[in-house]
Enzyme design. Structure first.
Site, PDB file in Angstrom:
ATOM      1  N   SER A 124       0.695  -1.072  -0.432  1.00 49.80           N
ATOM      2  CA  SER A 124      -0.179  -0.483  -0.466  1.00 49.80           C
ATOM      3  C   SER A 124       0.936   1.468   0.542  1.00 49.80           C
ATOM      4  O   SER A 124       1.873   0.877   0.738  1.00 49.80           O
ATOM      5  CB  SER A 124      -1.135   0.185   1.165  1.00 49.80           C
ATOM      6  OG  SER A 124      -1.480   1.313   1.260  1.00 49.80           O
ATOM      7  N   TYR A 183      -2.769  -0.030   9.504  1.00 48.68           N
ATOM      8  CA  TYR A 183      -2.595  -0.447   8.800  1.00 48.68           C
ATOM      9  C   TYR A 183      -1.356  -0.345   7.576  1.00 48.68           C
ATOM     10  O   TYR A 183      -0.762  -1.466   7.319  1.00 48.68           O
ATOM     11  CB  TYR A 183      -3.614   0.078   7.669  1.00 48.68           C
ATOM     12  CG  TYR A 183      -3.767  -0.759   6.469  1.00 48.68           C
ATOM     13  CD1 TYR A 183      -4.316  -1.666   5.926  1.00 48.68           C
ATOM     14  CD2 TYR A 183      -3.731   0.685   5.180  1.00 48.68           C
ATOM     15  CE1 TYR A 183      -4.349  -1.956   4.852  1.00 48.68           C
ATOM     16  CE2 TYR A 183      -3.619  -0.128   3.807  1.00 48.68           C
ATOM     17  CZ  TYR A 183      -3.711  -1.221   3.765  1.00 48.68           C
ATOM     18  OH  TYR A 183      -3.946  -1.805   2.633  1.00 48.68           O
TER      19      TYR A 183
END
Length: 251
Positions: free
Chosen positions: A146, A160
């Protein structure tokens, strides 16, 4: 039927962990279009999985959908073995399944921490080590990271971001450990991508879009194109690399 092979994956067998929707589904479709037989895991949405299976078969390739919770290490390892047995080989693994916890870091409890690490970090480790045992003639492992591993712009992404950052270290370790066997490992960091979890018309999309140099969200197929390149022979001298496909978000 699409008979054009774009990255030379004819005769290859691929497995996508988390392939029933979004980027994962786009990757499954692209690998099939490029000539690979493709298996994938999914968590709950059987209807979505059936659509992806149909797309693979329409491309003229074999498909296999397996319902697996990525947090269940034993089930995930067994699924990898099943795919290798069913296809007679395993050449490509794509680690895509992930949890997406967002919220103030002090409000995310240990249960959320443990579940996120199990799915986002432990599962790629388990799947990669299981798949490597079947990659006897070389292979490619591609993990979906990501952009937050490179740039955490907004608050609430601490857990995250940590989980996705860990995957860069895993990728480098895999590349070093498996390189002598001709197995490559790379990680793709997508930027804002138009999926059901992060729609391009969502409530904060204008703000997110403004941080990209190109001023737009990616289509999942654009991420899948990079994954397909890393899976194919045109990238056979690329390993241990992080590839940003983020529209300039991290500039």
């Amino acid at each position: 039927m699409n008979t054009q092979t774009r990255t030379g994956l004819d005769g290859r067998a691929a497995m996508v962990i988390g392939g029933s929707r979004g980027i994962g589904a786009a990757v499954v479709r692209r690998l099939a279009e490029d000539g690979a037989d493709v298996a994938f895991t999914y968590l709950a949405d059987t209807a979505a999985a059936d659509k992806v299976v149909a797309a693979v078969e329409e491309a003229g390739r074999r498909a296999l959908a397996l319902r697996v919770d990525s947090a269940d290490a034993a089930a995930l390892r067994a699924a990898v073995d099943t795919v290798a047995d069913r296809f007679g080989r395993l050449d490509i693994l794509v680690n895509n399944a992930a949890r997406y916890p967002v919220g103030p870091i002090e409000e995310l409890g240990l249960d959320e921490f443990d579940r996120t690490i199990a799915v986002n970090v432990r599962a790629p480790f388990v799947a990669s080590t299981a798949a490597a045992r079947h990659m006897t003639g070389g292979g490619s492992i591609v993990t979906i990271g990501s952009l937050v591993a490179e740039r955490t712009v907004f608050p609430g992404y601490g857990l995250y971001s940590m989980s996705k950052t860990a995957l860069t270290g895993l990728t480098k370790g895999l590349a070093r450990d498996l390189g002598s066997r001709g197995i490559r490992a790379n990680i793709v960091h997508p930027g804002p991508t138009d999926t059901d979890l992060s729609p391009a018309d969502g409530p904060y999309s204008d703000v997110v879009r403004s941080h990209t140099a190109l001023g737009r969200y990616a289509d999942p197929a654009e991420i899948a194109a990079t994954v397909a390149h890393l899976a194919g022979d045109d990238s056979r001298y690329i390993t241990g690399t992080s590839v940003l496909v983020d529209g300039g978000f991290t500039i």
